[in-house]
Every structure is written in structure tokens, then in C-alpha cells.
Design an enzyme around this catalytic site. Sequence first.
Site, PDB file in Angstrom:
ATOM      1  N   CYS A 198       0.799  -0.890   0.005  1.00 41.55           N
ATOM      2  CA  CYS A 198      -0.340  -0.077  -0.401  1.00 41.55           C
ATOM      3  C   CYS A 198       0.538   1.640   0.056  1.00 41.55           C
ATOM      4  O   CYS A 198       0.533   2.281  -0.377  1.00 41.55           O
ATOM      5  CB  CYS A 198      -0.893  -0.232   1.338  1.00 41.55           C
TER       6      CYS A 198
ATOM      7  N   CYS B  21      14.341   1.031   4.558  1.00 40.35           N
ATOM      8  CA  CYS B  21      14.022   1.447   3.034  1.00 40.35           C
ATOM      9  C   CYS B  21      12.612   2.302   3.479  1.00 40.35           C
ATOM     10  O   CYS B  21      12.589   2.626   4.154  1.00 40.35           O
ATOM     11  CB  CYS B  21      13.830   0.252   2.273  1.00 40.35           C
TER      12      CYS B  21
END
Lengths: 378, 65
Positions: A196, A338
Site C-alpha cells: 500500500c 528503505c
Amino acid sequence: MSDTIFSANEWLRYSRHIQLSSFGADGQIKLKQSRVLMIGSGGLGAPVSLYLAAAGVGHITLVDDDDVDLSNLQRQIIFSVEDIGKSKVFSAKKRLLGLNPEIEIDAINQYFSIELALKLGDNFDLVIDCTDNFSTRYLINDYCLKNRLPWIYASIHQYSGQCALFVPTNKHADNNESNACFRCVFPDAPEDAQDCNSAGVIGVLPGMLGLFQANEALKLLSGLPTPLKNHLMLFDAKHLTLQKITLKASTGCLCQKATINLEQSTAPQVTCASTTADNSLTPDRFNLRRDDDNTAVIDVRSISEHQGFHIGGTHIPLDQLGERADELSPTVTHLCYCQSGKRSEKAVKLLLEKGFKAENLDGGLANWLKHAKDNNQI
Amino acid sequence: MNVLLNAQSTPIDSERVLQKFLDKHAGNGPFAVAINEQFIPKTDYTNTLLNDGDRIDVVSPMQGG
Ligand SMILES: [Zn+2]
């Protein structure tokens, strides 16, 4: 004066509609008498609710349990900096009534659950799906089938979007019309949905899809033709293409059944959170761990992401990590991060397979930044 | 014989049955299929035949909003 449907102010406010051919006073009266249930007050919900409120839809119910976040403001233009941390539906209600105090807004600061669906009942003319997950869409579908309410679906991903107007067929009607429902088109949701957060979306896209929804809503409510009925529209903002697919009901689908039991409405479970494992770190834990002598931080994102913003550490993009593993110390624990925690999860898996010690910043930089902001660290 | 699969020209040899074509070209994961902009329900994949020049769209569900 007092026996008119509209006040002088309303008549003036809506004059562009009233003077509009095939809309007129009739259409505006229908809008004023309409009740719309909007599920989701995010990217799609922002433009849909702004335009429905401006147009004079008499009663709008907003359902969402989320709070406004700084990262929402890239596309959820109904909110301002001062709304950050506050309830989306309450912030939206304030903004909408500021835009048009002639209408009524119900703000329900809750997740759209089966219980809420049962409680809300069927006293609506239209439902608009502005949610961001599959399970709520299946519930909206079943809720609308049960109560025979039309609903407008839209969803977005990166540069493309989909939109459809589902109108449950009246089984008692004389015609043999058999419209498709959402389950006819997508009987299964993906188990591994596009992640998402990391997938990203261009900011104008929810605006474009939301306005397709609002356009169809205003036409349906005011009695104008709605060509999206029983059609799936596919829109590509990158190549600027638009397609309309004619739908048809699927044999054996839930919508073909005589009774719909909402209590048993289920959808494939899809979650956006990355899996929590033993080697995953909360932002707090990450901050503590990085101060240890025996740890090293690695940013596994792309070069442009690293140049754009980073929180320190060595930069080794995920796709180079395998070949550059010999640069890494075999004794320390590598704390990987990340943007959303997905790529770093892969990095940790890869490093563990190669015999290194590695841990993952859960939820990535996005979660770390949100946490830091909530704690006034940035 | 060729069809347009998501706007890409794709040759078909023996797999004229939609189900076989999808097995070969569509990959995993749930999707909806349309031929010439007409939706084909899943239950019809095995009894739908493709014709030369058909425009086939394989559409993945998306959940963002
Ligand atoms: Zn159905």
C-alpha cells in the site's frame, strides 16, 4: 417567501445548476433531498466530498477512523497543516460546512465494519466507495446488495485508476436486467496485494478518479443518465487513455442469491503492514540499536531516494546488495531500512541467507519519520 | 492469428480457448477479463473462443484510494 424549497441564498448559490439545461431546479431539488453515504475520507473522499458539498447534496454521511497525516497532504486537498493529527471526518466536516453551510454533514469517526453497516441501515440514495482496501470494498458491495443501494466504486494505483457504478438489480422488477456486482468482476482479492505505501500514487490521480465518481453521483442523484452503470472504467493518467468495459453478472455470484446475510460478509484478508518477525525493529528500537557499537545501518533504497533524504548509514541499493555483500562486516548486525520496510525486509532475508546478522526497520523511513514527528523529534 | 492483449499484439496458435490463452499469458493473481470491452465472467473462460483481432484486456484489481 417562507414556502419555497430554497432560501434566497441557496437560489443564488446554485444558480449555475438551476440555469443548466436538463439539470435545472428539478435537479437541484433532488440534490437537496439526497442522502449520500461516503465511506473513506482520504484521497478519493477529499475531492468527492468537496464537490458534492459544493453542489448542494443535502445530506452527506462521512465514515473513516483515520487521522490526518502530513503525507496525506500530497493529494488529500481537503485538509490543511493545522488538521495533522486530527480526525479526518471531523476535519472534513468543518471544511465542508465552511464551503457550504446549507447542507448537513454526519461525521462518523469509525471503521466501516459489519456492525456499523447494520447500524447505518438503508436510508441512503447512494453509497460512494472511497476506501483504500479490498476487505471494506467487499463489505460495501454486500451492504449495497442487501439494501439494494447503488454505489460508485473507484480505486487507484500509481498512475491508473478504475471506476464503476454498481446498481443492484431489483429482483422483483419485470425486466430481465441483471447487473454485475463487485464480486462478479473480482471474485478474489489478491493475497499479496501491491504494498500500500511503497506502491505510491501520483497526487492528481485520486482527484481525477474522485471527480469521475462525483460526476456520476450528481447525475444519478439529479436524474440524469449514468452511462457508468454496469460498466468498469479504466483510466491511465500516464498515457491518458480511458476505456469502458461493459459488465455482466456472473453465474453463482452472491448477487444472484435471494437473501444476503451481511453478518457473514467476508473478504480475503489483506493487510498493508509488513510482517513482524523477530528481526524487525520499531523506530524506537532502531534508534537504540543504531547507537550500539556492534551495529551498522544500511539504506537499501535507490540512489535518488538516498540523495533525496536519508537518516545516515551506508547506501547499498537492494539490487546491488548480493554482489556487494563482501563490503559488509560479518561481525556486526546490519540494520536495514528503505521507504516502507518492504525492500529492507528482502534485504534482511538476503543477508541472513548469506550468513550475516541483519534486522529490519519495520514500516521503513515513512514509519520512522511519522514516529519522529509524533514525538516532536523533527 | 493475433489478438491484442492489453494493447500488445500477441500471436495465438492452438490456445483459442480463453482459459488456455490466459493460462499461457495472464500470469497468476486475480484479474478480470474483457474481450472487445465486454466483461467475461470467470465461469465462461472455458467456453469462450478467441477470434483474430480480438482485443483482450486483463485487469488487475487495485485497492488504493
Ligand atoms: Zn455478483
